[in-house]
Design an enzyme around this catalytic site. Sequence first.
Site, PDB file in Angstrom:
ATOM      1  N   HIS A 155      29.483 103.134 -60.731  1.00  0.00           N
ATOM      2  CA  HIS A 155      29.966 101.830 -61.213  1.00  0.00           C
ATOM      3  C   HIS A 155      29.471 100.676 -60.340  1.00  0.00           C
ATOM      4  O   HIS A 155      28.982  99.654 -60.841  1.00  0.00           O
ATOM      5  CB  HIS A 155      31.495 101.785 -61.223  1.00  0.00           C
ATOM      6  CG  HIS A 155      32.171 102.877 -61.986  1.00  0.00           C
ATOM      7  ND1 HIS A 155      31.505 103.793 -62.745  1.00  0.00           N
ATOM      8  CD2 HIS A 155      33.493 103.180 -62.103  1.00  0.00           C
ATOM      9  CE1 HIS A 155      32.383 104.627 -63.303  1.00  0.00           C
ATOM     10  NE2 HIS A 155      33.589 104.269 -62.916  1.00  0.00           N
ATOM     11  N   GLU A 156      29.635 100.838 -59.024  1.00  0.00           N
ATOM     12  CA  GLU A 156      29.283  99.765 -58.097  1.00  0.00           C
ATOM     13  C   GLU A 156      27.803  99.416 -58.217  1.00  0.00           C
ATOM     14  O   GLU A 156      27.409  98.244 -58.157  1.00  0.00           O
ATOM     15  CB  GLU A 156      29.594 100.196 -56.658  1.00  0.00           C
ATOM     16  CG  GLU A 156      31.057 100.526 -56.407  1.00  0.00           C
ATOM     17  CD  GLU A 156      31.390 102.012 -56.591  1.00  0.00           C
ATOM     18  OE1 GLU A 156      32.360 102.481 -55.995  1.00  0.00           O
ATOM     19  OE2 GLU A 156      30.663 102.699 -57.350  1.00  0.00           O
ATOM     20  N   ASP A 200      30.771 106.925 -68.429  1.00  0.00           N
ATOM     21  CA  ASP A 200      31.674 105.948 -67.816  1.00  0.00           C
ATOM     22  C   ASP A 200      31.754 104.754 -68.759  1.00  0.00           C
ATOM     23  O   ASP A 200      30.717 104.173 -69.109  1.00  0.00           O
ATOM     24  CB  ASP A 200      31.146 105.497 -66.451  1.00  0.00           C
ATOM     25  CG  ASP A 200      31.110 106.622 -65.427  1.00  0.00           C
ATOM     26  OD1 ASP A 200      32.038 107.446 -65.432  1.00  0.00           O
ATOM     27  OD2 ASP A 200      30.151 106.668 -64.636  1.00  0.00           O
ATOM     28  N   CYS A 251      27.708 108.932 -65.014  1.00  0.00           N
ATOM     29  CA  CYS A 251      27.825 109.318 -63.619  1.00  0.00           C
ATOM     30  C   CYS A 251      26.457 109.728 -63.082  1.00  0.00           C
ATOM     31  O   CYS A 251      25.713 110.461 -63.739  1.00  0.00           O
ATOM     32  CB  CYS A 251      28.823 110.461 -63.468  1.00  0.00           C
ATOM     33  SG  CYS A 251      28.900 111.153 -61.792  1.00  0.00           S
ATOM     34  N   ARG A 305      39.173 107.718 -64.506  1.00  0.00           N
ATOM     35  CA  ARG A 305      38.831 109.131 -64.559  1.00  0.00           C
ATOM     36  C   ARG A 305      39.517 109.799 -63.375  1.00  0.00           C
ATOM     37  O   ARG A 305      39.448 109.288 -62.255  1.00  0.00           O
ATOM     38  CB  ARG A 305      37.316 109.342 -64.486  1.00  0.00           C
ATOM     39  CG  ARG A 305      36.938 110.825 -64.601  1.00  0.00           C
ATOM     40  CD  ARG A 305      35.487 111.055 -64.317  1.00  0.00           C
ATOM     41  NE  ARG A 305      34.637 110.476 -65.357  1.00  0.00           N
ATOM     42  CZ  ARG A 305      33.317 110.396 -65.254  1.00  0.00           C
ATOM     43  NH1 ARG A 305      32.708 110.812 -64.168  1.00  0.00           N
ATOM     44  NH2 ARG A 305      32.605 109.892 -66.232  1.00  0.00           N
ATOM     45  N   LYS A 316      35.510 111.585 -56.731  1.00  0.00           N
ATOM     46  CA  LYS A 316      36.203 112.878 -56.758  1.00  0.00           C
ATOM     47  C   LYS A 316      36.771 113.208 -55.387  1.00  0.00           C
ATOM     48  O   LYS A 316      37.880 113.737 -55.267  1.00  0.00           O
ATOM     49  CB  LYS A 316      35.280 113.999 -57.226  1.00  0.00           C
ATOM     50  CG  LYS A 316      36.019 115.335 -57.337  1.00  0.00           C
ATOM     51  CD  LYS A 316      35.149 116.441 -57.903  1.00  0.00           C
ATOM     52  CE  LYS A 316      35.928 117.752 -57.982  1.00  0.00           C
ATOM     53  NZ  LYS A 316      35.092 118.852 -58.514  1.00  0.00           N
TER      54      LYS A 316
END
Length: 283
Positions: A229-230, A197, A190, A258, A86
């Site tokens: 994600h990572e 996600d 998230c 997103r 974000k």
Amino acid sequence: MNPNTPEHSQLGKASAYIDQYDASLLYPLPRAAKRREIGIAGSVPFLGADLWTAFELSWLNLRGKPQVALAHITVPCESTHIVESKSFKLYLNSFNNTRFDSADAVRERMRHDLSAAIWHGGPVQATAGVRLRLPELFDREPVHELDGLCIDRLDVECTQYQPAPELLRAALHEKPVDETLVSHLLKSNCLVTGQPDWGSVQIRYSGPQIDQAGLLQYIVSFRNHNEFHEQCVERMYMDILARCKPAKLMVYARYTRRGGLDINPWRSSHPQLPPANVRTARQ
């Protein structure tokens, strides 16, 4: 100085949208804590990068005329920090009413700012890569699904929705194989907001043949898991490495966008060219 934490980022909070360039909007998050959870301390046992695509990038030229571009960003996995997504969007929005004399100036500004953020005050050991695609080249942006054998065809029972590495099995005493396996059933949440996600994952390996049903159940087990994600991809990599003992391993996930951003982590046991940052149909 205390390290930045996800809870103190702008995730899940009302945010003012600043449309004048402001590099301070970037919010770095340290990788170390989550890596310690999966047994990584010090140097990472893999190579790779996080491949970002920014679909909402605009600035003004010197005459005040808006310009647009797509941006492909490469963040080396060796960096000490990631950038919270974000904050990256807010940072990109700060270009909206800022004048630059060229697209190259925008690219260099982004490269400088991102490189500083991913090392967060430490020496920049490897810069972030930034490539801009201008509108006249938009039609060169292909859509292509991940190559490999899709294991989603398997009719498996799924009962676990938190990462369950015990589901991973391999034929450790049989002849090794070379395989590339793909699933589109990856979902995680998230770490801060709990928002879903969605992603596809490609696993390429050499070594004992991995049980495909168990691998699919393992991928599905991330469904209610809260991580960025990572972090999910690195957890997958370490679990497969430990349980299936491949001689070579690559894990690559492409998550749907997103806020005009997609993030696509890639981790590999051996040096190789990074995969092309090519979006899938869902992205």
